[in-house]
Design an enzyme around this catalytic site. Structure first.
Site, short mmCIF file in Angstrom:
data_model
loop_
_atom_site.label_atom_id
_atom_site.label_comp_id
_atom_site.label_asym_id
_atom_site.label_seq_id
_atom_site.Cartn_x
_atom_site.Cartn_y
_atom_site.Cartn_z
N LEU A 125 23.86 44.09 58.81
CA LEU A 125 23.11 43.37 57.80
C LEU A 125 24.00 42.93 56.64
CD1 LEU A 125 20.41 42.38 56.52
CD2 LEU A 125 20.16 44.70 55.58
N GLY A 131 24.69 42.01 49.87
CA GLY A 131 24.47 43.45 49.94
C GLY A 131 23.03 43.76 49.61
N TRP A 156 30.93 46.78 55.78
CA TRP A 156 30.39 48.12 55.53
C TRP A 156 29.53 48.61 56.71
CZ3 TRP A 156 33.60 48.54 51.89
CH2 TRP A 156 33.67 47.64 50.82
N ILE A 157 29.95 48.28 57.94
CA ILE A 157 29.12 48.60 59.09
C ILE A 157 29.46 50.00 59.63
CG2 ILE A 157 28.35 47.89 61.38
CD1 ILE A 157 27.67 45.97 58.99
N THR A 158 28.52 50.92 59.48
CA THR A 158 28.68 52.26 60.04
C THR A 158 28.68 52.17 61.56
OG1 THR A 158 27.55 53.25 58.14
CG2 THR A 158 27.70 54.58 60.13
N ASP A 240 13.37 50.72 55.76
CA ASP A 240 12.37 51.72 55.34
C ASP A 240 12.58 53.03 56.10
OD1 ASP A 240 11.14 50.08 53.49
OD2 ASP A 240 9.59 49.38 54.88
N GLU A 363 21.86 52.04 52.48
CA GLU A 363 20.42 51.92 52.78
C GLU A 363 19.62 51.52 51.53
OE1 GLU A 363 19.61 52.15 56.03
OE2 GLU A 363 21.74 52.51 56.13
N THR A 365 20.62 50.76 47.22
CA THR A 365 21.05 51.55 46.07
C THR A 365 19.86 52.21 45.38
OG1 THR A 365 20.84 49.69 44.56
CG2 THR A 365 22.97 49.96 45.67
#
Length: 395
Positions: A125, A131, A156-158, A240, A363, A365
């Site tokens: 995303l 962001g 920033w992709i985990t 969510d 997820e 801030t």
């Protein structure tokens, strides 16, 4: 109100605790120092069902409830937050969207490998210019008739470098703004998919975080998730649920730091008595315990609401915001309780303090969580379980 865990949930908690002590704790400092991906540990988590916690059994998942999922993430996070974020991003962000909104063909094709841990998932995303403002997507999926042509960069992709399957959010009709966004299942092995260097991070250092680039990637039409224009709504729904996972991670960080500080306070003697006999330290421990119990109630409540089919977006935002800020405060105090020893890696609390910070950022801030909460309370949409009068609604 019944706050008792079921027998199955207690067994899951004990299994997760045993796993963290036997498989994660011994090498966690070295993995953090070397930024070494916990590949073998992930395989062992998969064998326990942790890589498909909520996924239906027909897709090789463990088919557990959301409270059990929160418990697993909490226990993993007491010891190794690189492992817990791998589990969280894989389950909450990558698998959930496909299982909830994908076609039967998509689920049958991708979920068995993902839920079993044979393939790792990632959610794409965030972008360099998108962001918190997720509507500002610059990644474009151009409709070419029987396929989409995907171009853009996600950051920033985990699980970015280790993933085999990506859920990618991209604009197909930029002129429609958020209504022109779609979501796609993209395979890492497709031509035009590449990843950047692993980010050198403050915390969660052994999990891989990287940019993912898409250059003229041909995405079959059948790999779009949901109807045309559903992508932004899907991303928000995924977040969510993802916030419950990160709230559980923050809770675990806080609880792990507290347990270490409490144990140390019994051992460390100053002025002829254990330091927890000094009011200054005793009050710190009391404050930690109160914050942890409050966070746990918020996290478990949000997970329970999700299981009951209640609207849980606000509950998840509250849990994530409170637990992440509690984790940051508690880990700082845990270092303080340890004194000079808290500043060295051997005692673990400095790592937990570094890990805690990211829970206030990813997820959504803490500022975004307050935006979600405030918008709900201002419009009167405070969906709390005791206000629902037993009515179940679709989240």
């Amino acid at each position: 109100m019944d706050f008792t865990l079921s027998e199955e949930q207690m067994m899951i908690r004990e299994a997760a605790r045993d796993f963290t002590q036997s498989e994660l704790k011994s090498g966690v400092i070295e993995r953090d120092n070397l930024q070494q991906h916990p590949t073998e540990q992930v395989k062992k988590m998969a064998a326990l069902g942790f890589m498909g916690v909520n996924t239906a059994a027909e897709y090789e998942g463990a088919a557990l409830d959301s409270v059990s999922y929160a418990i697993i993430v909490e226990e993993l996070s007491k010891i190794d937050n690189s492992c817990s974020v791998i589990v969280s991003a894989h389950n909450s962000l990558a698998i959930w969207g496909i299982e909830k909104y994908g076609t039967e063909e998509q689920k049958s094709k991708y979920l068995p490998d993902m839920a079993s841990g044979r393939t790792i998932g990632a959610f794409c995303l965030s972008e360099p210019e998108a962001g918190s403002d997720a509507t500002s997507q610059r990644t474009i999926a151009e409709d070419k008739g029987d396929y989409y042509l995907l171009n853009g960069t996600k950051n920033w992709i985990t699980n970015g470098k280790t993933a085999g399957t990506y859920v990618v959010i991209a604009h197909t009709h930029p002129e429609k703004k958020h209504k022109g966004i779609n979501a796609f299942i993209v395979e890492a092995g497709w031509e035009g998919v590449s990843t950047g260097e692993k980010e050198d991070k403050l915390g969660i250092r052994s999990s891989d975080t990287s940019s993912v680039m898409f250059q003229d990637v041909k995405v079959p039409k059948e790999n779009r998730i949901g109807e045309d224009g559903f992508g932004f709504k899907l991303a928000m729904k995924i977040l969510d649920g993802g916030r419950i996972g990160i709230a559980a991670q923050a809770l675990g960080i806080a609880a792990g730091a507290y347990e270490l500080a409490l144990a140390y306070s019994h051992e460390r003697v100053t002025f002829g008595k254990p330091i927890n006999q000094h009011q200054a330290i005793a009050f710190k421990l009391a404050d930690m315990a109160m914050q942890i119990e409050t966070a746990r109630m918020l996290v478990y409540r949000a997970a329970w609401m999700k299981d009951q089919g209640l609207p849980y977006a606000q509950a998840a935002a509250m849990a994530k915001c409170f637990a992440s800020e509690a984790a940051m405060a508690i880990t700082v105090e845990a270092v303080q309780v340890h004194g000079g020893y808290g500043f060295v890696k051997e005692y673990h609390v400095e790592r937990l303090m570094r890990d805690a910070k990211i829970t206030q950022i990813y997820e959504g801030t803490s500022e975004i969580q307050r935006m979600v909460i405030s918008r709900n309370i201002i419009k009167g949409a405070t969906y709390l379980p005791w206000e629902m009068a037993g009515k179940l609604v679709t989240a």
